[in-house]
Design an enzyme around this catalytic site. Structure first.
Site, PDB file in Angstrom:
ATOM      1  N   LEU A   1       0.939  -1.180  -0.239  1.00 14.30           N
ATOM      2  CA  LEU A   1      -0.019   0.030  -0.082  1.00 14.30           C
ATOM      3  C   LEU A   1       0.905   1.166  -0.007  1.00 14.30           C
ATOM      4  O   LEU A   1       1.701   1.394   0.923  1.00 14.30           O
ATOM      5  CB  LEU A   1      -0.896  -0.115   1.264  1.00 14.30           C
ATOM      6  CG  LEU A   1      -1.689   1.254   1.329  1.00 14.30           C
ATOM      7  CD1 LEU A   1      -2.878   1.281   0.303  1.00 14.30           C
ATOM      8  CD2 LEU A   1      -2.386   0.968   2.647  1.00 14.30           C
ATOM      9  N   ASP A   2       0.562   2.161  -0.857  1.00 16.54           N
ATOM     10  CA  ASP A   2       1.256   3.545  -1.083  1.00 16.54           C
ATOM     11  C   ASP A   2       2.776   3.240  -0.941  1.00 16.54           C
ATOM     12  O   ASP A   2       3.323   4.015  -0.540  1.00 16.54           O
ATOM     13  CB  ASP A   2       0.531   4.306   0.000  1.00 16.54           C
ATOM     14  CG  ASP A   2      -0.914   4.743   0.048  1.00 16.54           C
ATOM     15  OD1 ASP A   2      -1.434   4.737  -1.105  1.00 16.54           O
ATOM     16  OD2 ASP A   2      -1.356   4.937   1.147  1.00 16.54           O
ATOM     17  N   ASP A   3       3.348   2.381  -1.654  1.00 23.12           N
ATOM     18  CA  ASP A   3       4.814   2.096  -1.615  1.00 23.12           C
ATOM     19  C   ASP A   3       5.275   2.131  -3.151  1.00 23.12           C
ATOM     20  O   ASP A   3       6.324   1.862  -3.061  1.00 23.12           O
ATOM     21  CB  ASP A   3       5.103   0.932  -0.905  1.00 23.12           C
ATOM     22  CG  ASP A   3       6.492   0.707  -0.508  1.00 23.12           C
ATOM     23  OD1 ASP A   3       7.164   1.784  -0.013  1.00 23.12           O
ATOM     24  OD2 ASP A   3       7.067  -0.298  -0.942  1.00 23.12           O
TER      25      ASP A   3
END
Length: 287
Positions: free
Chosen positions: A230-232
């Site tokens: 996530l969000d990486d």
């Protein structure tokens, strides 16, 4: 409505690999020897990794499809990886949305004005609130509800639609669902997400609330390629706005929305113009 393509089709190549002497000359000479005309060329070297990156755009003297294949073979023989796009082949884009409309409406307006060299082919949502706006712009709207028990089935339906529409890029315009690793592995195209934070700070839910609680002096927005973490994913574009102790969470949200719209639009435009080269968890952006 689609953005107008150049009068004469061009080829745009993104290549990278181990640095070695003469790479710029070799690619330029290959094009010159075939009576091509280079319109733009840019390169970068990662000194720490010893990797060479180049973006080169040219007008081919002959058929673009044949030259595309020949140049690809030439570059691979140099030990480089390459992707090549044709300016007269517009990528097909699908928008994923939920209920939040600011990025979605901004994206539609920019597309309608011809800002994106792409075909916007459909909108997919887990809610119905944005159906009327979608249909106003003459686009197909597909409602696919997503629940804890139905997430896999919903993602299978989404993947099926993406294949039916032959989608080349998915844009998450504040689509408030986490895409699974299975979806990302089977959807068949890159996915660009807009996160309402200056990543890697404040990943996950309610980043403006997190930022306000931390008393930050800058808030930001980040457009990145979605990955299983996530969000990486690799970051394409970011921007910030100054804030202070007088600003409430509501103020941060309002300022952040402006950032989100412009950051998402710029990232998508760079991707569609074949300016973003991903390696590892980083990007080189030939802006």
């Amino acid at each position: 409505m689609n953005a107008a393509s150049p009068a004469k089709p061009t080829l745009v190549a993104l290549l990278h690999g181990p640095d070695q002497p003469g790479l710029v000359a070799k690619t330029a000479n290959w094009i010159y020897e075939r009576d091509g005309n280079i319109l733009h060329a840019d390169q970068h070297r990662d000194d720490e990794a010893g990797i060479f990156f180049q973006r080169i755009e040219w007008e081919a003297a002959g058929a673009t499809e044949g030259e595309k294949e020949d140049f690809s073979s030439f570059v691979k023989a140099l030990g480089m990886k390459v992707s090549i796009a044709q300016s007269n082949v517009l990528p097909r884009v699908a928008l994923f949305v939920s209920k939040i409309e600011h990025c979605f409406v901004d994206f539609l307006a920019r597309w309608k004005m011809g800002d994106f060299p792409a075909e916007l082919v459909c909108v997919i949502s887990n809610h119905t609130e944005l159906r009327s706006i979608t249909e106003y712009y003459g686009l197909p709207f597909h409602h696919i509800p997503v629940g804890k028990e139905t997430k896999k089935e919903a993602e299978n339906s989404q993947v099926s639609l993406l294949r039916d529409y032959k989608v080349d890029l998915v844009v998450m315009a504040r689509y408030m669902q986490v895409l699974s690793a299975d979806f990302l592995a089977t959807c068949g195209c890159p996915v660009i997400n807009i996160h309402h934070s200056f990543l890697p700070a404040f990943a996950g839910a309610k980043p403006y609330h997190q930022a306000h609680s931390r008393g930050v002096k800058l808030i930001g927005a980040t457009a990145h390629y979605a990955t299983a973490v996530l969000d990486d994913g690799p970051i394409i574009q970011q921007d910030v706005s100054p804030v202070n102790h007088r600003h409430s969470v509501r103020d941060l949200v309002r300022r952040g929305r402006d950032l989100e719209k412009s950051v998402l639009a710029q990232a998508v435009r760079w991707h569609l113009e074949h300016r973003v080269l991903v390696y590892g968890n980083k990007t080189v952006v030939f802006d």
